[in-house]
Every structure is written in C-alpha cells, then in structure tokens.
Design a protein around this motif. Structure first.
Motif, PDB file in Angstrom:
ATOM      1  N   ILE A  87       0.871  -1.319  -0.051  1.00  0.00           N
ATOM      2  CA  ILE A  87       0.222  -0.002  -0.107  1.00  0.00           C
ATOM      3  C   ILE A  87       0.959   1.178  -0.087  1.00  0.00           C
ATOM      4  O   ILE A  87       1.746   1.358   0.770  1.00  0.00           O
ATOM      5  CB  ILE A  87      -0.952   0.039   1.212  1.00  0.00           C
ATOM      6  CG1 ILE A  87      -1.691  -1.231   1.007  1.00  0.00           C
ATOM      7  CG2 ILE A  87      -1.646   1.282   1.216  1.00  0.00           C
ATOM      8  CD1 ILE A  87      -2.805  -1.502   2.354  1.00  0.00           C
ATOM      9  N   ARG A  98      -6.792   5.527   4.622  1.00  0.00           N
ATOM     10  CA  ARG A  98      -7.347   4.616   3.281  1.00  0.00           C
ATOM     11  C   ARG A  98      -8.955   4.600   3.587  1.00  0.00           C
ATOM     12  O   ARG A  98      -9.545   4.401   4.622  1.00  0.00           O
ATOM     13  CB  ARG A  98      -7.045   3.285   3.041  1.00  0.00           C
ATOM     14  CG  ARG A  98      -7.614   2.735   2.019  1.00  0.00           C
ATOM     15  CD  ARG A  98      -7.205   1.588   1.292  1.00  0.00           C
ATOM     16  NE  ARG A  98      -6.943   0.451   2.457  1.00  0.00           N
ATOM     17  CZ  ARG A  98      -6.229  -1.035   2.074  1.00  0.00           C
ATOM     18  NH1 ARG A  98      -6.134  -1.321   0.904  1.00  0.00           N
ATOM     19  NH2 ARG A  98      -6.402  -1.872   2.957  1.00  0.00           N
ATOM     20  N   THR A 134      -5.512   1.920  -4.789  1.00  0.00           N
ATOM     21  CA  THR A 134      -4.979   0.659  -4.181  1.00  0.00           C
ATOM     22  C   THR A 134      -5.553  -0.545  -5.061  1.00  0.00           C
ATOM     23  O   THR A 134      -4.717  -0.805  -5.852  1.00  0.00           O
ATOM     24  CB  THR A 134      -5.624   0.358  -2.639  1.00  0.00           C
ATOM     25  OG1 THR A 134      -6.817   0.929  -2.796  1.00  0.00           O
ATOM     26  CG2 THR A 134      -4.818   1.543  -1.892  1.00  0.00           C
ATOM     27  N   VAL A 193      -6.033   6.056  -0.918  1.00  0.00           N
ATOM     28  CA  VAL A 193      -5.397   6.444  -0.005  1.00  0.00           C
ATOM     29  C   VAL A 193      -5.231   8.067  -0.089  1.00  0.00           C
ATOM     30  O   VAL A 193      -4.894   8.703  -1.226  1.00  0.00           O
ATOM     31  CB  VAL A 193      -3.767   6.031   0.183  1.00  0.00           C
ATOM     32  CG1 VAL A 193      -3.060   6.364   1.147  1.00  0.00           C
ATOM     33  CG2 VAL A 193      -4.147   4.542   0.388  1.00  0.00           C
TER      34      VAL A 193
END
Length: 387
Positions: free
Chosen positions: A72, A82, A111, A179
């Motif tokens: 991530i 997120r 993501t 994110v």
C-alpha cells in the motif's frame, strides 16, 4: 472622561481582536492533515483519527504495509488514511473569509481498483470545482500524485465550512479504496489583469508543499470562479501540472504550468478583447527540467488562429526557455486563449511518468496600442499649445 474613553476603546479593540470572526485560517497543512498523529494510547489499527470526523470503512495505513502481495502506497511520512466503500473523512474549517476562494491541496493514490476516485466538498460554499477527482491516471512512477481542488466560501455563515473527502466506490473488498494524505489549504487572491491576462505569470496558485518533487496536478472541469489557478480553467479529460522553481525549471518568476497528455489536458482563459482590433498573444515555453523526452511542442489558440511552437533542440544538454507569440484579430469582446502539449511525453529516466512543455509569462497586447503618434509629434504639439 478621557481616560474612560481610552479604556473603552482599548476593551473594544481587544474584544474585536479576540473574536473568531476576525481570524483567518492559516495557509498550509490542516490539523493532522498528514494523518501522522494517533489517538492518545492508540495505534494505526484504530479508526479514531485526531482532527477528523470519520464514517464508513476507514483505515490508517502505514508505510510498507502490505495487502496480499501489494504494498500500500503512503505518499509521504509514516501514515495515511485509506477510504473504503462509501467511507468519508471530514474536518470543520473555521475562520474562512466569506466569498474568498480557497485551494485545497492533497496527495492521493489508488489501491485495489483502477477506477478509484474521490468526491470532495466544502459545505456551505458558493461554488466548488468539480466534486469528483478521478484517480484512474497515475502521472508519476511514485504511484501517487498531489492534486489541487478549490471552493468559494459562502458569505454570512459564521466563517466556517465542513471539508470532506469521500470514496464513492463500492468494491467486493470493502476496505479497498483510495489513500489520502498531506491535506493543506491556501486562500487565493485573484490578481487583476496584467497585460490583458489574469495571472498570466501563474504566480498565484494552490499551496505547494516544500518537498513536492512531483508538482501539483490541476484536475479537469475547473470552473473559472472556483479554480485553484485563478483566471485559468483546465479543459478535456486530463490534468496539467502546477510547478515551482524549487524543483523544476521555470521560465520566469517562481511558478509555471507543465502541459501533460497532449490534447487531453488543455489550459484556457477567456480574455477581454475589442472586435476588429489586432492582438499579439506572447508567452514563454521551455522544458521543466524533469528529464522529459524530446520533442516538446505546444499548440496555442487565440480566437480562430492557432500555431504550433516547437522547442529548439537542447544545446549540450541545456535548454532555456524561448519566447513565442501568436497574432490574431479579435472577432468579439471576449476571446478564448488556450494551450496544450502536442505530444504525449514521458521522462527518459522513467517511461511511466507523464511530462511535457512548460508555459509561462502569458501576455495579450493590442497591436493598436503601438499605432499612436510618434513621440516627437506629441512633443511638437505640446510646444505649439504652450507657446
């Protein structure tokens, strides 16, 4: 009596100075805008985010954290947030000046899905830029980009607004989603037209983080009244990049715009003109100094005229900016001027990072302004009138 009057005046001044109505929000990062602060006694797994009100599937992610085989991306620092399915973070902004335009800068990364996006709002507001920022295109190899968005604060509403970021998507995995990191704000000033163009030197624009090596993207569908780049709009389907001289090559001043994605990223402005009058649109073009591969070229439009300006080949690896211009005759009292990159350029050291030519120092000069009487004739006329 005089002493009493002075005391009353001093008290009145102190009360006014301490009133929140007289305060303005500071330019720069929002309270915990980098999401580095954790709740007292908490950890990154907690969904309590200091400074923010949250709802939905919120997760504080840490640098290097994995989801299966995927790492991530945390844009900067150790932590980011997120936003899962329909999740939202919100912060109350106080001390806004009614009617002023504020630019919000933030970093975002995808993501799990390629079609992720962010819905942004500031309530109440008179006008806002397009509420949806599309994250489908990643402009840099870092896997994240910095964006700017703007809104015009409402008047007479106690100087506040609720700024929110929401993931509108619905994925099979409810934790999947964009994110968000490094959120900052800046009050914008709309400069008056200089040489016929508003903000033609691009010096007024959104907050640029001191360590912003990627610049700040200006998304498309920006309304003129709520653009993070005063005076300018971004047309078509892709963004352009707002850059500064700390990290990039800028033709003049501190800031400029790098054109990306060919015809899919158009920078434009509506300028005032006089029908039938000839004009010269002048500007500077150059490389951004980000290893962008040649050739570089800019298409410029003014009214019904267009021109392609090719940057000269680099001389011994160095290429400074070069002047360019376009002549046209106005057919209306308003004329659209626009710029876009001719090619889809990428960096030579990173073929997945988009780049392009830089535009700066845009000026609109009326050719008729130079058609006045010679200076010697004016002087002789004055002498005749005096004597």
């Amino acid at each position: 009596m005089a002493k009493m009057a002075i005391r009353l005046l001093l008290c009145s001044f102190l009360l006014t100075a301490s009133s929140p109505i007289g305060l303005s929000i500071d330019d720069g990062p929002l309270n915990n805008g980098d999401f580095e602060a954790l709740a007292a006694g908490g950890n990154a797994a907690d969904i309590t985010v200091p400074g923010w009100t949250t709802s939905g599937a919120i997760e504080l992610v840490e640098s290097g954290q994995k989801q299966g085989a995927m790492i991530i991306i945390v844009p900067q620092g150790m932590r980011a947030v997120r936003l899962g399915n329909d999740a939202q973070v919100r912060q109350e902004l106080a001390g806004l000046d009614g009617g002023a335009v504020y630019a919000v800068t933030f970093a975002a990364a995808r993501t799990c899905a390629t079609m992720e996006s962010l819905n942004i709002s500031a309530i109440p507001a008179v006008a806002m830029a397009s509420p949806t920022v599309d994250l489908q295109t990643v402009y840099s190899v870092e896997g994240w980009d910095a964006y700017a968005w703007a809104f015009q604060a409402a008047t007479g509403v106690s100087g506040g607004a609720a700024l929110s970021f929401q993931n509108p998507g619905m994925e099979d995995d409810p934790t999947c989603g964009p994110v968000l990191d490094n959120i900052a704000i800046k009050k914008l000033f709309r400069p008056p037209p200089v040489n016929g163009v508003v903000n033609g030197d691009f010096e007024e624009g959104p907050w640029v983080p001191p360590n912003a090596s990627l610049g700040v993207l200006l998304p498309f569908n920006l309304a003129p009244e709520s653009s993070p780049l005063p005076g300018w709009t971004v047309e078509s389907d892709r963004a352009v990049r707002f850059i500064d001289s700390n990290r990039f090559s800028v033709p003049q001043g501190k800031r400029a715009v790098e054109l990306l994605s060919g015809k899919e990223g158009i920078l434009s402005q509506i300028v005032r003109t006089t029908p039938g009058r000839p004009y010269t649109l002048s500007f500077s073009v150059g490389p951004a100094g980000d290893a962008c591969e040649m050739p570089l070229a800019v298409s410029v439009f003014a009214g019904d005229q267009t021109r392609v300006v090719h940057l000269s080949p680099p001389d011994a690896g160095n290429l400074t900016s070069q002047p360019a211009s376009l002549n046209f005759t106005a057919s209306a009292d308003q004329t659209r001027i626009a710029f876009h990159s001719v090619y889809y350029n990428t960096r030579s050291d990173d073929r997945s990072s988009l780049c392009g030519p830089v535009v700066d120092d845009v000026r609109l000069l009326s050719s008729a302004a130079h058609h006045g009487p010679p200076a010697i004739l004016v002087l002789l006329t004055l002498l005749v009138l005096v004597f």
